[in-house]
Design an enzyme around this catalytic site. Structure first.
Site, PDB file in Angstrom:
ATOM      1  N   TYR A  15       0.817  -1.218   0.000  1.00  0.00           N
ATOM      2  CA  TYR A  15       0.000   0.000   0.000  1.00  0.00           C
ATOM      3  C   TYR A  15       0.849   1.264   0.000  1.00  0.00           C
ATOM      4  CZ  TYR A  15      -4.407  -2.391   0.408  1.00  0.00           C
ATOM      5  OH  TYR A  15      -5.507  -3.161   0.129  1.00  0.00           O
ATOM      6  N   TYR A 142     -14.781  -4.600   2.602  1.00  0.00           N
ATOM      7  CA  TYR A 142     -13.395  -5.009   2.376  1.00  0.00           C
ATOM      8  C   TYR A 142     -13.201  -6.392   2.976  1.00  0.00           C
ATOM      9  CZ  TYR A 142      -8.396  -5.459   2.304  1.00  0.00           C
ATOM     10  OH  TYR A 142      -7.124  -5.945   2.069  1.00  0.00           O
ATOM     11  N   ASP A 234     -17.440 -12.135   8.313  1.00  0.00           N
ATOM     12  CA  ASP A 234     -15.999 -11.887   8.230  1.00  0.00           C
ATOM     13  C   ASP A 234     -15.595 -11.106   9.482  1.00  0.00           C
ATOM     14  OD1 ASP A 234     -13.446 -11.029   7.787  1.00  0.00           O
ATOM     15  OD2 ASP A 234     -13.805 -10.172   5.807  1.00  0.00           O
TER      16      ASP A 234
HETATM   17  C1  PLP Z   1      -7.761  -7.101   6.963  1.00  0.00           C
HETATM   18  C2  PLP Z   1      -9.031  -7.752   6.573  1.00  0.00           C
HETATM   19  C3  PLP Z   1      -9.042  -8.863   5.719  1.00  0.00           C
HETATM   20  C4  PLP Z   1      -7.799  -9.376   5.049  1.00  0.00           C
HETATM   21  O1  PLP Z   1      -6.866  -9.870   5.960  1.00  0.00           O
HETATM   22  P1  PLP Z   1      -5.323  -9.987   5.521  1.00  0.00           P
HETATM   23  O2  PLP Z   1      -4.707 -10.773   6.620  1.00  0.00           O
HETATM   24  O3  PLP Z   1      -4.822  -8.575   5.448  1.00  0.00           O
HETATM   25  O4  PLP Z   1      -5.288 -10.684   4.211  1.00  0.00           O
HETATM   26  C5  PLP Z   1     -10.249  -9.475   5.467  1.00  0.00           C
HETATM   27  N1  PLP Z   1     -11.386  -9.025   6.016  1.00  0.00           N
HETATM   28  C6  PLP Z   1     -11.420  -7.964   6.842  1.00  0.00           C
HETATM   29  C7  PLP Z   1     -12.716  -7.540   7.445  1.00  0.00           C
HETATM   30  C8  PLP Z   1     -10.241  -7.274   7.134  1.00  0.00           C
HETATM   31  O5  PLP Z   1     -10.278  -6.192   7.920  1.00  0.00           O
END
Ligand code: PLP
Length: 421
Positions: A15, A142, A234
């Protein structure tokens, strides 16, 4: 040559626009909420090192458990073999997750935890000979940077170069009182195609810490369940206390079918991801037919050292002192929000648990790339605080061990920045 100069010769940072970025700051050691550079200047880690750290840096208890594991077994292939740390971690996590979670699938970061969740859902239907292939997600979501995770994330400047290659996803608005019945009918219209609904419960982190109400998420989840759409929570970011409860899903009454974890899982010590699922998901893959297998795995799946870091972090997490710290941070945030909510430079301020977010008044320029962001970032660094504004949005989400004194120092510097910048 300094470490920063050597770095710039050989390293490409995440990034980061390498042409215009400031040289990276070398960090020598960490302790509690502090990271120290070579002059022993403390930077308070107000963003938990990209949201992963929960108990503080170089925690001696986690370090000890990791060191012990390293001397016993560093790694073993996880197909056809198993080991104590993986089994114990799964047993202990399932005890504290929503009651329907029954199986744990290991991987090594948040994006892979999401990839696994998506594959589980798509193949769940495929294995039953049903064509449900569409995925439902929230706008601005995200879920990670790998292709599948990127596809179920909102389209943005970050995905622009890949948009034409990302599979199609149905994006809906975050639920609220006004739109909830409309969202439900949108879902019902799509239902026969929808394999699953993936969401970040309560807080959309990378979108700018956008928060929404549990009650409407709960209604939406219940509606998806009625329509047989699988639910993927998630919790890569929200898991392990961030929102004030152990898991954000504790704020809703519907248990998700699948959950994703990573960031806080090892206390921020090692890379690890996991995807948990309910028994009926697992059973859809049981068959004499080998084609119904979940063909997914990573070299470092269930790495024993990472599992032992997660176990040690869990010991600390389940200690009453940690919950007391989480509630203490939340209370400090609440007081601070009350104090500055009417400041003319503050457009909005919002909070969920240990996460507090301020949106600055910027006039018309609100883009992520606004120069305000760079000035704020530098101003906090100079003051010995690591904050990474998302455009005009400043958020604090500290390790739970941060002291009141450190928190108030950060609040004070934010107020000073409001006056000066
Ligand atoms: C950071 C994040 C991810 C991705 O995780 P990484 O370990 O950076 O690949 C997935 N979902 C959410 C909600 C996140 O905040």
């Amino acid at each position: 040559m300094t470490l920063s100069e050597r770095d710039l010769k050989v390293i490409w940072h995440p990034y980061t626009q390498m042409q215009t970025a400031q040289p990276p700051i070398p960090i020598i050691r960490g302790e509690g909420a502090c990271l120290y550079d070579q002059n022993d200047k403390c930077y308070i880690d107000a963003i938990s090192s990209w949201w992963v750290n929960i108990h503080g840096h170089a925690h001696p208890y986690i370090a000890q458990k990791v060191a012990e594991q390293l001397q016993k077994l560093e790694h073993v292939i996880f197909a056809g073999f198993t080991h104590e740390p993986a089994v114990e971690l799964a047993e202990r996590l399932l005890k504290i997750l929503p009651a329907n979670q029954a199986k744990v699938f290991y991987s090594d970061n948040g994006s892979t935890a999401v990839e696994v969740a998506i594959k589980m859902c798509l193949q769940y239907w495929h294995n039953q000979g049903l064509r449900r292939t569409k995925i439902l997600a929230f706008k601005n979501a995200y879920h990670g940077d790998t292709f599948g995770a990127m596809a179920v994330s909102g389209r943005s400047a970050f995905t622009a170069a890949f948009d034409s290659l990302l599979f199609e996803v149905e994006f809906i608005d975050l639920p609220n009182e006004e739109n909830i019945s409309n969202l439900k009918s949108q879902v019902s219209n799509l239902k026969s195609d929808l394999a699953c609904f993936i969401f970040e419960p309560l807080v959309q982190g990378a979108a700018g810490m956008i928060m929404y109400e549990a009650a409407y998420l709960d209604q939406l989840m219940a509606h998806c369940r009625e329509e047989q759409i699988l639910l993927i929570a998630d919790e890569v970011f929200t898991g392990f206390g961030r929102t004030g409860k152990a898991f954000a899903c504790e704020y809703v009454s519907v248990d998700p079918d699948i959950m994703c974890f990573s960031k806080g899982l090892t206390g921020g010590t090692m890379a690890m991801g996991l995807t948990t699922c309910a028994q009926h998901i697992y059973e859809a893959f049981l068959s004499e037919d080998r084609l119904k297998t979940l063909f997914h795995g990573h070299s470092y799946t269930a790495n024993p050292v990472a599992c032992s870091a997660a176990l040690a972090s869990l010991d600390l997490f389940l200690d009453d002192a940690t919950d007391a710290n989480i509630q203490r941070i939340a209370e400090n945030h609440r007081q601070f929000a009350l104090k500055i909510k009417d400041h003319p430079r503050i457009r909005t301020i919002r909070q969920t648990g240990t996460i507090i977010v301020m949106e600055w008044e910027t006039g018309s320029d609100t883009s992520y790339f606004s120069s305000l962001r760079d000035r704020l970032y530098q101003c906090f660094l100079d003051a010995g605080i690591i904050l990474r504004p998302l455009g005009n949005i400043i958020y604090i989400l500290p390790p739970y061990c941060i002291s009141d004194e450190q928190l108030h120092y950060i609040y004070g510097k934010i107020i000073a920045a409001l006056e000066e910048i």
